[in-house]
Write a protein that holds these residues in place. Sequence first.
Motif, PDB file in Angstrom:
ATOM      1  N   VAL A  38     -11.527   2.155  -5.232  1.00  0.00           N
ATOM      2  CA  VAL A  38     -11.838   0.775  -5.067  1.00  0.00           C
ATOM      3  C   VAL A  38     -10.440  -0.121  -5.339  1.00  0.00           C
ATOM      4  CG1 VAL A  38     -13.141  -1.141  -5.318  1.00  0.00           C
ATOM      5  CG2 VAL A  38     -14.184   0.997  -5.368  1.00  0.00           C
ATOM      6  N   GLY A  39      -9.719  -0.274  -4.390  1.00  0.00           N
ATOM      7  CA  GLY A  39      -8.501  -1.061  -4.616  1.00  0.00           C
ATOM      8  C   GLY A  39      -7.217  -0.161  -4.712  1.00  0.00           C
ATOM      9  N   ALA A  40      -6.562  -0.166  -3.650  1.00  0.00           N
ATOM     10  CA  ALA A  40      -5.662   0.702  -3.504  1.00  0.00           C
ATOM     11  C   ALA A  40      -4.142   0.140  -3.567  1.00  0.00           C
ATOM     12  CB  ALA A  40      -5.601   1.461  -2.001  1.00  0.00           C
ATOM     13  N   GLY A  41      -4.103  -0.758  -4.370  1.00  0.00           N
ATOM     14  CA  GLY A  41      -2.904  -1.479  -4.952  1.00  0.00           C
ATOM     15  C   GLY A  41      -1.874  -0.399  -5.583  1.00  0.00           C
ATOM     16  N   ALA A  42      -1.062  -1.311  -6.460  1.00  0.00           N
ATOM     17  CA  ALA A  42      -0.189  -0.422  -6.918  1.00  0.00           C
ATOM     18  C   ALA A  42      -0.526   0.680  -7.751  1.00  0.00           C
ATOM     19  CB  ALA A  42       0.756  -1.245  -7.856  1.00  0.00           C
ATOM     20  N   SER A  43      -1.492   0.768  -8.735  1.00  0.00           N
ATOM     21  CA  SER A  43      -2.188   1.720  -9.409  1.00  0.00           C
ATOM     22  C   SER A  43      -2.900   2.589  -8.353  1.00  0.00           C
ATOM     23  CB  SER A  43      -3.074   1.137 -10.483  1.00  0.00           C
ATOM     24  OG  SER A  43      -2.039   0.526 -11.224  1.00  0.00           O
ATOM     25  N   GLY A  44      -3.837   2.177  -7.612  1.00  0.00           N
ATOM     26  CA  GLY A  44      -4.712   2.665  -6.902  1.00  0.00           C
ATOM     27  C   GLY A  44      -4.135   3.699  -5.828  1.00  0.00           C
ATOM     28  N   GLY A  45      -2.933   3.196  -5.355  1.00  0.00           N
ATOM     29  CA  GLY A  45      -2.368   3.841  -4.298  1.00  0.00           C
ATOM     30  C   GLY A  45      -1.682   5.261  -4.919  1.00  0.00           C
ATOM     31  N   VAL A  70     -10.901   8.765  -0.659  1.00  0.00           N
ATOM     32  CA  VAL A  70     -11.016   7.664   0.212  1.00  0.00           C
ATOM     33  C   VAL A  70     -10.751   6.437  -0.698  1.00  0.00           C
ATOM     34  CG1 VAL A  70     -12.656   6.206   1.480  1.00  0.00           C
ATOM     35  CG2 VAL A  70     -12.855   8.569   1.723  1.00  0.00           C
ATOM     36  N   CYS A  71      -9.944   5.490  -0.060  1.00  0.00           N
ATOM     37  CA  CYS A  71      -9.567   4.070  -0.474  1.00  0.00           C
ATOM     38  C   CYS A  71     -10.452   3.222   0.108  1.00  0.00           C
ATOM     39  CB  CYS A  71      -8.172   3.900  -0.461  1.00  0.00           C
ATOM     40  SG  CYS A  71      -7.121   5.029  -1.455  1.00  0.00           S
ATOM     41  N   LEU A  72     -11.342   2.126  -0.661  1.00  0.00           N
ATOM     42  CA  LEU A  72     -11.752   1.012  -0.093  1.00  0.00           C
ATOM     43  C   LEU A  72     -11.110  -0.136  -0.391  1.00  0.00           C
ATOM     44  CD1 LEU A  72     -14.546   0.079   1.114  1.00  0.00           C
ATOM     45  CD2 LEU A  72     -15.624  -0.098  -1.105  1.00  0.00           C
ATOM     46  N   GLU A  73     -10.536  -0.809   0.731  1.00  0.00           N
ATOM     47  CA  GLU A  73      -9.974  -2.206   0.340  1.00  0.00           C
ATOM     48  C   GLU A  73     -10.711  -3.471   0.484  1.00  0.00           C
ATOM     49  OE1 GLU A  73      -7.556  -3.230  -1.695  1.00  0.00           O
ATOM     50  OE2 GLU A  73      -6.129  -1.706  -1.015  1.00  0.00           O
ATOM     51  N   GLN A  74     -10.446  -4.574   0.011  1.00  0.00           N
ATOM     52  CA  GLN A  74     -10.931  -6.013   0.315  1.00  0.00           C
ATOM     53  C   GLN A  74      -9.925  -6.247   1.569  1.00  0.00           C
ATOM     54  OE1 GLN A  74     -12.868  -8.164  -2.606  1.00  0.00           O
ATOM     55  NE2 GLN A  74     -12.168  -9.878  -1.793  1.00  0.00           N
ATOM     56  N   GLY A  75     -10.428  -6.992   2.379  1.00  0.00           N
ATOM     57  CA  GLY A  75      -9.335  -7.842   3.265  1.00  0.00           C
ATOM     58  C   GLY A  75      -9.506  -7.196   4.434  1.00  0.00           C
ATOM     59  N   VAL A 108      -2.384   6.869  -7.584  1.00  0.00           N
ATOM     60  CA  VAL A 108      -3.464   7.708  -7.853  1.00  0.00           C
ATOM     61  C   VAL A 108      -4.061   8.505  -6.924  1.00  0.00           C
ATOM     62  CG1 VAL A 108      -6.085   7.768  -8.982  1.00  0.00           C
ATOM     63  CG2 VAL A 108      -4.194   6.545 -10.073  1.00  0.00           C
ATOM     64  N   ALA A 109      -4.300   7.779  -5.785  1.00  0.00           N
ATOM     65  CA  ALA A 109      -4.786   8.361  -4.493  1.00  0.00           C
ATOM     66  C   ALA A 109      -3.943   9.547  -3.946  1.00  0.00           C
ATOM     67  CB  ALA A 109      -5.176   7.409  -3.433  1.00  0.00           C
ATOM     68  N   ARG A 110      -2.355   9.241  -4.103  1.00  0.00           N
ATOM     69  CA  ARG A 110      -1.708   9.931  -3.604  1.00  0.00           C
ATOM     70  C   ARG A 110      -1.511  11.291  -4.348  1.00  0.00           C
ATOM     71  NH1 ARG A 110       4.329   9.399  -1.299  1.00  0.00           N
ATOM     72  NH2 ARG A 110       5.072  11.509  -1.221  1.00  0.00           N
ATOM     73  N   ARG A 111      -1.569  10.988  -5.598  1.00  0.00           N
ATOM     74  CA  ARG A 111      -1.365  12.262  -6.608  1.00  0.00           C
ATOM     75  C   ARG A 111      -2.799  13.196  -6.605  1.00  0.00           C
ATOM     76  NH1 ARG A 111       1.703  11.298 -11.968  1.00  0.00           N
ATOM     77  NH2 ARG A 111       1.857  13.548 -11.566  1.00  0.00           N
TER      78      ARG A 111
END
Length: 99
Positions: A11-18, A32-37, A20-23
């Motif tokens: 939840v939240g693929a900003g600087a940290s979430g992105g 799956v990344c869930l983003e707001q907006g 972690v998702a890639r690794r």
Amino acid sequence: MSNERADVLIVGAGASGGVVARRLAAAGARVVCLEQGYWHSTTEFPRAEKQYELLARKQWTWSPNDRRKPEDYPINEEESDLTPLMYNGVGGKPDPLRG
């Protein structure tokens, strides 16, 4: 919508979430990344237009208190020494539905 299952939901693929998702994806996890907006097109971003300064200070500012968009939520920074830099939106590859 896909019925595939994910191993990890971020939840939240900003600087940290992105990162972690890639690794995790590189290690073989289904992520799956869930983003707001909303998914903004790069054509919407203010550039060298005459009104750039006004757009950058209101619609594209880092402060949800100034933007006041439906996807934003107010933050109380009265007693904080730091101003949070926040923007609720999806980035990365263009949205296939919007082109």
